[in-house]
Design an enzyme around this catalytic site. Structure first.
Site, short mmCIF file in Angstrom:
data_model
loop_
_atom_site.label_atom_id
_atom_site.label_comp_id
_atom_site.label_asym_id
_atom_site.label_seq_id
_atom_site.Cartn_x
_atom_site.Cartn_y
_atom_site.Cartn_z
N ASP A 46 0.84 -1.20 0.00
CA ASP A 46 0.00 0.00 0.00
C ASP A 46 0.87 1.25 0.00
OD1 ASP A 46 -2.97 0.98 0.75
OD2 ASP A 46 -1.51 2.22 1.80
N TYR A 51 2.71 9.86 0.02
CA TYR A 51 3.82 9.29 0.79
C TYR A 51 5.18 9.53 0.12
CZ TYR A 51 -0.02 6.40 2.73
OH TYR A 51 -1.20 5.94 3.27
N LYS A 76 -3.05 6.08 -4.11
CA LYS A 76 -4.18 6.96 -3.79
C LYS A 76 -3.99 8.35 -4.40
CE LYS A 76 -3.99 4.62 0.66
NZ LYS A 76 -2.59 4.46 1.05
N HIS A 109 -8.08 9.59 -1.66
CA HIS A 109 -7.44 9.54 -0.34
C HIS A 109 -8.31 10.11 0.78
CE1 HIS A 109 -3.08 9.19 1.29
NE2 HIS A 109 -3.93 9.00 2.26
N SER A 137 -10.94 6.19 0.64
CA SER A 137 -10.24 6.14 1.92
C SER A 137 -10.78 7.24 2.81
CB SER A 137 -8.74 6.32 1.67
OG SER A 137 -8.02 6.16 2.88
N ASN A 138 -10.90 6.94 4.06
CA ASN A 138 -11.36 7.91 5.07
C ASN A 138 -12.79 8.37 4.82
OD1 ASN A 138 -8.78 8.10 6.55
ND2 ASN A 138 -8.03 8.90 4.60
N GLN A 159 -10.70 2.46 2.93
CA GLN A 159 -9.53 2.32 3.81
C GLN A 159 -9.60 3.40 4.89
OE1 GLN A 159 -4.84 3.20 3.54
NE2 GLN A 159 -5.49 1.64 2.08
N LEU A 188 -1.84 -0.86 13.88
CA LEU A 188 -1.21 -1.09 15.18
C LEU A 188 -1.27 0.18 16.04
CD1 LEU A 188 1.96 -2.97 13.83
CD2 LEU A 188 -0.10 -3.99 14.83
N ASN A 238 4.66 -9.85 11.50
CA ASN A 238 3.31 -9.34 11.26
C ASN A 238 2.51 -10.21 10.29
OD1 ASN A 238 3.96 -7.26 12.96
ND2 ASN A 238 4.28 -5.73 11.35
P1 A2P Z 1 9.07 0.26 12.30
O1 A2P Z 1 8.69 0.70 10.92
O2 A2P Z 1 10.25 1.01 12.82
O3 A2P Z 1 9.21 -1.24 12.42
P2 A2P Z 1 0.94 1.26 12.02
O4 A2P Z 1 1.06 0.15 11.03
O5 A2P Z 1 -0.20 1.14 12.95
O6 A2P Z 1 1.05 2.63 11.38
O7 A2P Z 1 2.21 1.14 13.00
C1 A2P Z 1 3.49 1.31 12.48
C2 A2P Z 1 4.46 1.49 13.61
O8 A2P Z 1 4.55 0.30 14.38
C3 A2P Z 1 5.81 1.81 13.08
O9 A2P Z 1 6.40 2.72 13.98
C4 A2P Z 1 6.54 0.46 13.12
O10 A2P Z 1 7.91 0.67 13.34
C5 A2P Z 1 5.89 -0.21 14.32
N1 A2P Z 1 5.78 -1.67 14.17
C6 A2P Z 1 5.35 -2.36 13.10
N2 A2P Z 1 5.31 -3.68 13.36
C7 A2P Z 1 5.75 -3.84 14.62
C8 A2P Z 1 5.95 -4.98 15.45
N3 A2P Z 1 5.69 -6.21 15.04
N4 A2P Z 1 6.42 -4.77 16.71
C9 A2P Z 1 6.70 -3.52 17.16
N5 A2P Z 1 6.52 -2.40 16.42
C10 A2P Z 1 6.05 -2.56 15.16
#
Ligand code: A2P
Length: 273
Positions: A46, A51, A76, A109, A137-138, A159, A188, A238
């Site tokens: 994505d 970006y 987007k 977007h 999106s949004n 999205q 996350l 992930n």
């Molecule tokens: P990084 O890119 O340094 O690994 P979201 O997807 O909700 O936007 O979150 C992204 C953030 O979460 C980024 O700062 C990423 O850091 C971090 N992140 C992604 N996967 C993990 C993981 N498995 N454990 C800890 N932090 C993670």
């Protein structure tokens, strides 16, 4: 199921259930993250014009030696381009930056500026085969309802920002009732929720990491998630969410963490809630 498994879209096409998110991924790191994700089995990346990394995503897709048709690339149209006279150029720039002949999914977007006219432009490129699926999106239900009035083709996805602090039940229910696949950006909570005690406790129970618990929660809600990482071990982690299932009770615990609060990046001022 595995990382390349798909949900069905309302036009019969399929969308992989996990994408590598790329907001804020830059330079070599962004390029390498895409290659790492593709070699870990991801088949969905994505990006967005906003970006400023479409060229890196495109380069990784071209360089990875996986057949193009096996990879699902989303980009987007930025809202400042959603004005008459700019929309076509915006899409053409995206294709050029990506260096690809088509994009698998192209989204508006934000529901800002000329949504109706921009959607017509997406419909045109969809009919020409340059965009395989079109979406938004949004968009909240109110924006989707406005779009429905003039759209010839229904959006395949919406999205939106979703994480355990922002579960977005209303929009998710609306989309799922109207055959629109929901995708979660910031799944996350930008990484901020990984130390939440409830999530840490659930993670211990399943012998998984907090990130895996949250991503599994999205999956079990039928939501495509776009976890962003530039670290190989996290990218792999992930995608490793297919060998366990959260109980109804644990799903509910996470639903009840809703604070209706964006952990995000700030929505544009012009956004109408
Ligand atoms: P990084 O890119 O340094 O690994 P979201 O997807 O909700 O936007 O979150 C992204 C953030 O979460 C980024 O700062 C990423 O850091 C971090 N992140 C992604 N996967 C993990 C993981 N498995 N454990 C800890 N932090 C993670």
């Amino acid at each position: 199921m595995n990382v390349s498994s798909t949900f069905k879209l309302n036009n019969g096409n399929e969308i992989p259930v996990i994408a590598l998110g790329s907001w804020d991924s830059r330079g070599d790191e962004a390029y390498q993250a895409c290659l790492d994700a593709l070699s870990a089995g991801y088949r969905h990346i994505d990006t967005a014009a906003y970006y400023e990394n479409e060229s890196l995503v495109g380069a990784a897709v071209r360089d990875c030696e996986i057949p193009r048709e096996e990879i699902f690339v989303t980009s987007k149209m930025w809202y400042e381009d959603m004005v008459e006279g700019k929309q076509e150029a915006a899409f053409e720039k995206t294709l050029k930056e990506l260096g690809l002949e088509y994009v698998d999914m192209y989204l508006l977007h934000w529901p800002i500026n000329d949504v109706k006219g921009s959607w017509k432009v997406l419909e045109k490129y969809y009919e020409q085969g340059l965009i395989k699926n079109i979406g938004v999106s949004n968009f909240r239900p109110k924006h989707l309802k406005q779009l429905e009035v003039t759209a010839n083709i229904a959006p395949a996805v919406d999205q939106i920002e979703i994480c355990p602090f922002l579960v977005q039940e209303e929009t998710v229910n609306y989309c799922q009732e109207h055959d629109i696949v929901v995708e979660a950006w910031g799944p996350l909570g930008k990484g901020k929720q990984l130390s939440e005690p409830e999530i840490v406790a659930i993670a211990k129970k399943y012998n998984k990491t907090p990130a895996q618990i949250i991503l599994r929660w999205h999956l079990q809600r039928g939501i495509v998630s776009l976890p962003k990482s530039v670290h190989k071990e996290r990218i792999i982690q992930n995608a490793d969410i297919f060998d366990f299932e959260l109980s109804k009770e644990d799903m509910q615990i996470m639903m009840s963490m809703d604070l209706r609060e964006s952990t995000g990046r700030g929505y544009p001022e012009q956004y109408e809630y």
